[in-house]
Write a protein that holds these residues in place. Structure first.
Motif, PDB file in Angstrom:
ATOM      1  N   SER A 198       0.824  -1.210   0.000  1.00 19.40           N
ATOM      2  CA  SER A 198       0.000   0.000   0.000  1.00 19.40           C
ATOM      3  C   SER A 198       0.854   1.254   0.000  1.00 19.40           C
ATOM      4  O   SER A 198       0.490   2.272  -0.588  1.00 19.40           O
ATOM      5  CB  SER A 198      -0.947   0.007   1.205  1.00 19.40           C
ATOM      6  OG  SER A 198      -0.228   0.021   2.421  1.00 19.40           O
ATOM      7  N   GLU A 199       2.025   1.205   0.644  1.00 18.54           N
ATOM      8  CA  GLU A 199       2.914   2.372   0.668  1.00 18.54           C
ATOM      9  C   GLU A 199       3.518   2.615  -0.718  1.00 18.54           C
ATOM     10  O   GLU A 199       3.628   3.761  -1.166  1.00 18.54           O
ATOM     11  CB  GLU A 199       4.046   2.159   1.690  1.00 18.54           C
ATOM     12  CG  GLU A 199       3.598   2.184   3.138  1.00 18.54           C
ATOM     13  CD  GLU A 199       3.116   3.552   3.578  1.00 18.54           C
ATOM     14  OE1 GLU A 199       3.682   4.559   3.140  1.00 18.54           O
ATOM     15  OE2 GLU A 199       2.138   3.618   4.343  1.00 18.54           O
ATOM     16  N   LEU A 200       3.897   1.561  -1.388  1.00 21.25           N
ATOM     17  CA  LEU A 200       4.529   1.708  -2.699  1.00 21.25           C
ATOM     18  C   LEU A 200       3.526   2.017  -3.796  1.00 21.25           C
ATOM     19  O   LEU A 200       3.743   2.906  -4.623  1.00 21.25           O
ATOM     20  CB  LEU A 200       5.300   0.442  -3.061  1.00 21.25           C
ATOM     21  CG  LEU A 200       6.595   0.155  -2.296  1.00 21.25           C
ATOM     22  CD1 LEU A 200       7.153  -1.198  -2.695  1.00 21.25           C
ATOM     23  CD2 LEU A 200       7.636   1.245  -2.541  1.00 21.25           C
ATOM     24  N   PHE A 201       2.414   1.282  -3.811  1.00 25.24           N
ATOM     25  CA  PHE A 201       1.493   1.350  -4.945  1.00 25.24           C
ATOM     26  C   PHE A 201       0.201   2.104  -4.648  1.00 25.24           C
ATOM     27  O   PHE A 201      -0.571   2.368  -5.566  1.00 25.24           O
ATOM     28  CB  PHE A 201       1.180  -0.063  -5.444  1.00 25.24           C
ATOM     29  CG  PHE A 201       2.413  -0.895  -5.691  1.00 25.24           C
ATOM     30  CD1 PHE A 201       3.312  -0.536  -6.682  1.00 25.24           C
ATOM     31  CD2 PHE A 201       2.704  -2.007  -4.915  1.00 25.24           C
ATOM     32  CE1 PHE A 201       4.460  -1.272  -6.906  1.00 25.24           C
ATOM     33  CE2 PHE A 201       3.846  -2.763  -5.129  1.00 25.24           C
ATOM     34  CZ  PHE A 201       4.726  -2.387  -6.127  1.00 25.24           C
ATOM     35  N   GLY A 202      -0.053   2.434  -3.370  1.00 27.90           N
ATOM     36  CA  GLY A 202      -1.259   3.161  -3.008  1.00 27.90           C
ATOM     37  C   GLY A 202      -2.463   2.235  -2.873  1.00 27.90           C
ATOM     38  O   GLY A 202      -2.381   1.030  -3.137  1.00 27.90           O
TER      39      GLY A 202
ATOM     40  N   THR B 243      -9.386  -2.875   5.871  1.00 30.22           N
ATOM     41  CA  THR B 243      -9.758  -2.290   7.154  1.00 30.22           C
ATOM     42  C   THR B 243      -8.715  -1.260   7.585  1.00 30.22           C
ATOM     43  O   THR B 243      -7.528  -1.540   7.612  1.00 30.22           O
ATOM     44  CB  THR B 243      -9.869  -3.383   8.243  1.00 30.22           C
ATOM     45  OG1 THR B 243     -10.805  -4.369   7.810  1.00 30.22           O
ATOM     46  CG2 THR B 243     -10.314  -2.775   9.569  1.00 30.22           C
ATOM     47  N   GLY B 244      -9.190  -0.062   7.882  1.00 31.30           N
ATOM     48  CA  GLY B 244      -8.264   0.999   8.281  1.00 31.30           C
ATOM     49  C   GLY B 244      -7.785   1.857   7.140  1.00 31.30           C
ATOM     50  O   GLY B 244      -7.001   2.786   7.357  1.00 31.30           O
ATOM     51  N   ALA B 245      -8.232   1.547   5.926  1.00 33.31           N
ATOM     52  CA  ALA B 245      -7.818   2.349   4.770  1.00 33.31           C
ATOM     53  C   ALA B 245      -8.371   3.767   4.880  1.00 33.31           C
ATOM     54  O   ALA B 245      -9.506   3.978   5.295  1.00 33.31           O
ATOM     55  CB  ALA B 245      -8.306   1.691   3.474  1.00 33.31           C
ATOM     56  N   LYS B 246      -7.565   4.729   4.520  1.00 38.10           N
ATOM     57  CA  LYS B 246      -7.942   6.137   4.601  1.00 38.10           C
ATOM     58  C   LYS B 246      -9.078   6.437   3.629  1.00 38.10           C
ATOM     59  O   LYS B 246      -9.083   5.968   2.492  1.00 38.10           O
ATOM     60  CB  LYS B 246      -6.725   7.008   4.264  1.00 38.10           C
ATOM     61  CG  LYS B 246      -6.951   8.493   4.396  1.00 38.10           C
ATOM     62  CD  LYS B 246      -5.660   9.239   4.067  1.00 38.10           C
ATOM     63  CE  LYS B 246      -5.863  10.741   4.147  1.00 38.10           C
ATOM     64  NZ  LYS B 246      -4.623  11.469   3.801  1.00 38.10           N
TER      65      LYS B 246
ATOM     66  N   GLY C 257     -11.183   7.921   0.854  1.00 36.15           N
ATOM     67  CA  GLY C 257     -10.742   8.555  -0.378  1.00 36.15           C
ATOM     68  C   GLY C 257      -9.529   7.906  -1.001  1.00 36.15           C
ATOM     69  O   GLY C 257      -9.112   8.271  -2.097  1.00 36.15           O
ATOM     70  N   GLY C 258      -8.931   6.927  -0.272  1.00 35.96           N
ATOM     71  CA  GLY C 258      -7.747   6.257  -0.794  1.00 35.96           C
ATOM     72  C   GLY C 258      -6.481   7.078  -0.570  1.00 35.96           C
ATOM     73  O   GLY C 258      -6.496   8.166   0.016  1.00 35.96           O
ATOM     74  N   LYS C 259      -5.378   6.563  -1.058  1.00 35.20           N
ATOM     75  CA  LYS C 259      -4.085   7.224  -0.868  1.00 35.20           C
ATOM     76  C   LYS C 259      -3.143   6.859  -2.009  1.00 35.20           C
ATOM     77  O   LYS C 259      -3.021   5.689  -2.364  1.00 35.20           O
ATOM     78  CB  LYS C 259      -3.472   6.780   0.463  1.00 35.20           C
ATOM     79  CG  LYS C 259      -2.114   7.381   0.761  1.00 35.20           C
ATOM     80  CD  LYS C 259      -1.540   6.810   2.048  1.00 35.20           C
ATOM     81  CE  LYS C 259      -0.124   7.307   2.279  1.00 35.20           C
ATOM     82  NZ  LYS C 259       0.478   6.701   3.492  1.00 35.20           N
ATOM     83  N   PRO C 260      -2.463   7.854  -2.591  1.00 33.09           N
ATOM     84  CA  PRO C 260      -1.487   7.534  -3.648  1.00 33.09           C
ATOM     85  C   PRO C 260      -0.240   6.911  -3.041  1.00 33.09           C
ATOM     86  O   PRO C 260       0.157   7.252  -1.919  1.00 33.09           O
ATOM     87  CB  PRO C 260      -1.173   8.907  -4.259  1.00 33.09           C
ATOM     88  CG  PRO C 260      -1.448   9.886  -3.162  1.00 33.09           C
ATOM     89  CD  PRO C 260      -2.579   9.298  -2.372  1.00 33.09           C
ATOM     90  N   GLY C 261       0.377   6.000  -3.765  1.00 28.76           N
ATOM     91  CA  GLY C 261       1.617   5.384  -3.299  1.00 28.76           C
ATOM     92  C   GLY C 261       2.820   6.215  -3.706  1.00 28.76           C
ATOM     93  O   GLY C 261       2.703   7.246  -4.381  1.00 28.76           O
TER      94      GLY C 261
END
Length: 471
Positions: free
Chosen positions: A220-224, A231-234, A236-240
């Motif tokens: 998730s850190e690399l690819f978003g 569970t616990g995902a921000k 709106g999502g998050k860019p990697g």
């Protein structure tokens, strides 16, 4: 009669109010930066704004309301979208030489299809917005500070200068670079210098230490990830990191520690230049330059099966091997003076020079931690120094044990009378960690007397108070 007039007045008021609302809505739609068309159930145009006319090259004066959309748009991909009566979240179609992103939403009333809203956006405008977002990320600290001039100023080594010359040539290319060298040799400084000399210098430099990424979150850190991906995902999502480095440089340190499953995804990204977020269904195009670094033997890792051979050959296009500090003995005086100058400014000191025995002790040390070890030692010595000239006694005072010293230096240090109870055992680490250890040691030494601690460290009471609050 009065009742009739009253009803007529109410009807007129209602009609005027509805017309006013329609005019407001029409004005709002016309001012939108996106093109908008509303089609009825027969794909007849019932509403179109000025932006849509411009994007689709339709004459502003031409009256197209009430006419089939196929009379004006004959693109097969577009016709397929509106006839499908399915939602389209984004398809790029070329209209009259312009690439347009088309989105459509079918509208149903009581399960009956009554029409479709179609949104048009120019792809170049989306890229512009995306560029602005990424520029904001650049302002948040995704910067490269080191230049080749900085590297030149701290070396006289032939091998180091050869590495710098090679790196300058590499900077003009877009190829992937693999930098190898022991821990602390300055691999990231080379990566930053390459970025600052390349055509990507005005874009983000994103550095990632693969060893520091949590095994559970590394993908998730690399690819978003998308909204609700886990569970616990921000929201709106998050860019990697790959997305954040768009148009810039992505520096992958300790590459050899990536898990095999992540290596597969990394290989795909490098080949296709596209990223798929966790939980996502669309590939996101990226334009990045990758510089990787490792202090391990990747070829041996390939042979042992812990590193993919196809990724190794994809990464190892151009390579730089940085020599360890013990093979650059003549660079040590330059590095010492450089970091003394740096920490003089940082800690408000006025150290002007260092003695021959000081330099000799540093040149005779083995430097297993390379430049990073030297940097941390100089920082500790500068913090604890009370004079203007550094000598071997300052090494003793700082409780630094240098290996392979000359007999005279070793004798001087071994005979120095430093009782164990006054010994500061400081482990090289981050600035915050070392400051904390030093302050705690002095607080114990002076039984909490802050005036004596401030005097010993040459800092104000306010600075000490703030440091204690942070601990």
């Amino acid at each position: 009669m009065r009742e009739i007039l009253s009803r007529a007045s109410l009807i007129r008021y209602a009609e005027e109010r509805q017309q006013r609302h329609e005019n407001q809505l029409r004005t709002f739609i016309n001012e939108m930066p996106d093109g908008v068309i509303y089609l009825n159930e027969n794909n007849v145009i019932t509403l179109i704004n000025s932006t849509a006319k411009k994007l689709l090259d339709i004459n502003y004066e031409q009256d197209i309301i009430g006419k089939p959309v196929s009379n004006f748009i004959n693109n097969s991909d577009f016709i397929k979208i509106i006839r499908s009566k399915n939602q389209e979240t984004g398809k790029e179609i070329e209209f009259f030489g312009n690439k347009i992103l088309v989105r459509s939403t079918p509208i149903f009333f009581k399960e009956s299809y009554i029409g479709t809203v179609v949104i048009f956006q120019k792809s170049s405008y989306i890229s512009y917005l995306d560029h602005n977002v990424r520029r904001q990320n650049l302002k948040k600290g995704m910067l490269a500070n080191t230049t080749f001039e900085d590297l030149r100023n701290t070396t006289v080594s032939l091998r180091m200068n050869e590495c710098i010359d090679k790196a300058i040539q590499y900077a003009d290319t877009e190829s992937t670079i693999l930098i190898t060298g022991e821990s602390g040799t300055g691999k990231e400084m080379f990566a930053q210098s390459i970025h600052n000399t390349s055509g990507r210098r005005n874009h983000p430099f994103v550095a990632i230490n693969c060893a520091a990424l949590s095994q559970n979150l590394i993908e998730s850190e690399l690819f978003g990830y998308e909204d609700g991906a886990f569970t616990g995902a921000k929201a709106g999502g998050k860019p990697g990191y790959f997305e954040l480095a768009h148009n810039g440089t992505l520096f992958l340190d300790e590459l050899g520690l990536l898990p095999l499953n992540v290596q597969v995804q990394l290989l795909r990204v490098l080949q296709e230049r596209q990223v798929l977020r966790i939980g996502g269904i669309k590939m996101i195009p990226i334009n990045i330059r990758v510089i990787a670094a490792t202090n391990s033997d990747l070829l041996s890792a390939v042979e042992s099966g812990t590193f993919r051979h196809d990724l190794y050959y994809r990464i190892n296009v151009l390579n730089i091997s940085i020599p360890p500090l013990r093979e650059r003995n003549d660079d040590i005086p330059l590095l010492v003076r450089h970091y003394i100058s740096l920490y003089n400014a940082q800690f408000n000191k006025s150290i002007s020079s260092c003695s021959k025995d000081f330099i000799s002790a540093f040149q005779n040390h083995n430097w297993k931690g390379n430049v990073r070890e030297l940097m941390n030692y100089i920082m500790r010595i500068v913090i604890l120094c009370d004079g203007n000239v550094l000598t071997a006694e300052d090494i003793v005072k700082s409780e630094i044990h240098l290996s392979c010293q000359s007999k005279k230096d070793a004798s001087d240090i071994n005979t120095a009378n430093v009782p164990d109870k006054n010994r500061l055992d400081l482990v090289p680490g981050t600035l915050q960690e070392m400051e904390k250890d030093i302050i705690e040691w002095y607080m114990k030494k002076y039984d909490g007397n802050r005036a004596k601690v401030c005097n010993a460290l040459n800092i104000s009471r306010t600075t000490l108070w703030n440091k204690l609050k942070e601990m």
